[in-house]
Design a protein around this motif. Sequence first.
Motif, PDB file in Angstrom:
ATOM      1  N   ASP A 168       0.841  -1.197   0.000  1.00  0.00           N
ATOM      2  CA  ASP A 168       0.000   0.000   0.000  1.00  0.00           C
ATOM      3  C   ASP A 168       0.876   1.246   0.000  1.00  0.00           C
ATOM      4  OD1 ASP A 168      -2.805  -1.121   0.470  1.00  0.00           O
ATOM      5  OD2 ASP A 168      -1.606  -2.116   2.002  1.00  0.00           O
ATOM      6  N   ARG A 169       2.055   1.098   0.576  1.00  0.00           N
ATOM      7  CA  ARG A 169       3.015   2.204   0.638  1.00  0.00           C
ATOM      8  C   ARG A 169       4.359   1.673   0.163  1.00  0.00           C
ATOM      9  NH1 ARG A 169      -1.061   4.580   1.251  1.00  0.00           N
ATOM     10  NH2 ARG A 169      -1.812   5.699   3.076  1.00  0.00           N
ATOM     11  N   LEU A 170       4.962   2.361  -0.802  1.00  0.00           N
ATOM     12  CA  LEU A 170       6.266   1.922  -1.313  1.00  0.00           C
ATOM     13  C   LEU A 170       7.299   2.997  -0.989  1.00  0.00           C
ATOM     14  CD1 LEU A 170       5.080   0.559  -4.742  1.00  0.00           C
ATOM     15  CD2 LEU A 170       6.543  -0.708  -3.162  1.00  0.00           C
ATOM     16  N   LEU A 171       8.380   2.575  -0.354  1.00  0.00           N
ATOM     17  CA  LEU A 171       9.438   3.526  -0.034  1.00  0.00           C
ATOM     18  C   LEU A 171      10.673   3.189  -0.850  1.00  0.00           C
ATOM     19  CD1 LEU A 171       9.178   3.762   3.850  1.00  0.00           C
ATOM     20  CD2 LEU A 171       8.313   5.354   2.140  1.00  0.00           C
ATOM     21  N   ILE A 172      11.129   4.142  -1.637  1.00  0.00           N
ATOM     22  CA  ILE A 172      12.405   3.955  -2.335  1.00  0.00           C
ATOM     23  C   ILE A 172      13.472   4.485  -1.389  1.00  0.00           C
ATOM     24  CG2 ILE A 172      13.768   4.495  -4.376  1.00  0.00           C
ATOM     25  CD1 ILE A 172      11.222   4.731  -5.944  1.00  0.00           C
ATOM     26  N   THR A 173      14.291   3.574  -0.885  1.00  0.00           N
ATOM     27  CA  THR A 173      15.237   3.915   0.188  1.00  0.00           C
ATOM     28  C   THR A 173      16.623   4.245  -0.379  1.00  0.00           C
ATOM     29  OG1 THR A 173      15.837   1.597   0.380  1.00  0.00           O
ATOM     30  CG2 THR A 173      14.068   2.361   1.812  1.00  0.00           C
ATOM     31  N   LYS A 174      17.439   4.778   0.470  1.00  0.00           N
ATOM     32  CA  LYS A 174      18.857   5.057   0.168  1.00  0.00           C
ATOM     33  C   LYS A 174      19.019   6.042  -0.983  1.00  0.00           C
ATOM     34  CE  LYS A 174      19.970   0.336   1.559  1.00  0.00           C
ATOM     35  NZ  LYS A 174      20.801  -0.819   1.399  1.00  0.00           N
ATOM     36  N   THR A 175      18.116   6.981  -1.075  1.00  0.00           N
ATOM     37  CA  THR A 175      18.212   7.936  -2.183  1.00  0.00           C
ATOM     38  C   THR A 175      19.451   8.828  -2.036  1.00  0.00           C
ATOM     39  OG1 THR A 175      16.627   9.256  -0.970  1.00  0.00           O
ATOM     40  CG2 THR A 175      15.778   8.016  -2.819  1.00  0.00           C
ATOM     41  N   ASP A 176      20.015   8.878  -0.823  1.00  0.00           N
ATOM     42  CA  ASP A 176      21.263   9.635  -0.650  1.00  0.00           C
ATOM     43  C   ASP A 176      22.412   9.014  -1.430  1.00  0.00           C
ATOM     44  OD1 ASP A 176      20.762   7.567   1.481  1.00  0.00           O
ATOM     45  OD2 ASP A 176      22.910   7.889   1.789  1.00  0.00           O
ATOM     46  N   MET A 177      22.275   7.748  -1.796  1.00  0.00           N
ATOM     47  CA  MET A 177      23.392   7.048  -2.451  1.00  0.00           C
ATOM     48  C   MET A 177      23.366   7.152  -3.977  1.00  0.00           C
ATOM     49  SD  MET A 177      23.597   3.619  -0.179  1.00  0.00           S
ATOM     50  CE  MET A 177      25.039   2.954  -0.991  1.00  0.00           C
ATOM     51  N   THR A 178      22.336   7.753  -4.513  1.00  0.00           N
ATOM     52  CA  THR A 178      22.220   7.742  -5.977  1.00  0.00           C
ATOM     53  C   THR A 178      22.906   8.945  -6.625  1.00  0.00           C
ATOM     54  OG1 THR A 178      20.076   8.804  -5.792  1.00  0.00           O
ATOM     55  CG2 THR A 178      20.053   6.423  -5.995  1.00  0.00           C
ATOM     56  N   GLU A 179      23.307   9.896  -5.813  1.00  0.00           N
ATOM     57  CA  GLU A 179      24.040  11.079  -6.289  1.00  0.00           C
ATOM     58  C   GLU A 179      23.407  11.687  -7.534  1.00  0.00           C
ATOM     59  OE1 GLU A 179      27.835   9.387  -6.838  1.00  0.00           O
ATOM     60  OE2 GLU A 179      28.320   9.423  -4.700  1.00  0.00           O
TER      61      GLU A 179
END
Length: 377
Positions: A168-179
């Motif tokens: 129901d809820r999707l979290l795309i995590t670690k967005t700090d790592m995608t530069e």
Amino acid sequence: MSDIKFQVHDMDIPEEPLALSVLTGFLGSGKTTLLKQLLQHPEMDETAVIVNEFGEIGLDHLLVESSQEDIVLMNSGCLCCTVRGDLVETIRKLYKKRLIKEVPAFKRLVIETTGLADPAPILQTLMTDPFLSERFRLDGVITTVDAVNGNSTLDNHPESVKQVAVADRLLITKTDMTEGKRDPDLLHRIKTLNPAAMIQEVSFGNVEPAVLFNAGLYNPETKSLDVQKWLKAEAFEETSHGHDHSHSHSHSHSHSHGHGHDTNHHHDVNRHDDKIHAFCLIHDRPIDWDQMNSWVDMLITLYGNNILRIKGILNIEGDQNPVVIHGVQHVFHPPVMLEGWPDEDHRSKLVFIVRDLKRDMFDETFRAFIKESADLH
Ligand SMILES: Nc1nc2c(ncn2[C@@H]2O[C@H](COP(=O)(O)OP(=O)(O)OP(=O)(O)O)[C@@H](O)[C@H]2O)c(=O)[nH]1
């Protein structure tokens, strides 16, 4: 029989079923980091958490007021509890401890699954166990997807595709790592797998609890059933014509084909997510309840394993008010009669997330089971 040590007046019996959320996501996708961060919020103080391996959760600095067996009470007020063996047994035990005030009166339970878990059987168990289904309401499934490894995980692990499909809820995590170099395919891919789930990017679990909870049909704030927010049929209407190449165009419909058409989409037939289809069936006229039941019975008997989720609002012949249905694989919640239609659109809408099944089969069997169904969209 065991001794009855407590009288009813000693017990804290909840007035309404407790909210239950399932937190899932592939190994290393950031579930524990999210949980750890969430538990810092004051809004989480009436929350109990069940995690698979407690040792993994680095909550030490939040700890510890008291520890009894495998339950830990943190000074933030949350409870953490390990699963040693059977999940259902663990939840029952925790509930009973709450009842007899051995643990604080939590109002919400979050279960973190192992990264390799297929969430559908877990949801099924939570919905069918008689003790639990009376005392808890499934609020929603929260799934973490790693911004860096998400695509390759989805390529290689079918269970991770299911984790996305039932969310129901999707979290795309670690967005700090995608530069700033985000994989353009990932967002599109998870939207296609699950058009209705709310998607949010996070880094180090930094998200407001309100974004993740109250995802179910029942809205505890308004104490009412919020069917439109829950069903989000329009999200399926937008995407289903775009990506489902198996869709038969033999029946007419008036939806635009301009949007959502899938030019970026990978066409590797072996991709696990190509086996998953999300779509919405719409029917204009009232439906006979018995015929509807026979159709759904047939679907779950023959194809239950591959029906990851069904949600629907139905216009039933002879009833002024709509009926809401919700199923996961072989299991259906008892249908709920709403007090009225949410708006002037009184068509029946059924959203499906299925694996290895073609939409055409649903169209055709619907026609076979439901009379006067030529106007299926
Ligand atoms: N840079 C960065 N690292 C993160 C983030 N979220 C999690 N990590 C790291 O990713 C690793 C895995 O995170 P966990 O939170 O343990 O992931 P999990 O899903 O609980 O993992 P399992 O319990 O093995 O399934 C840890 O080293 C975290 O510190 C994030 O947003 N940014």
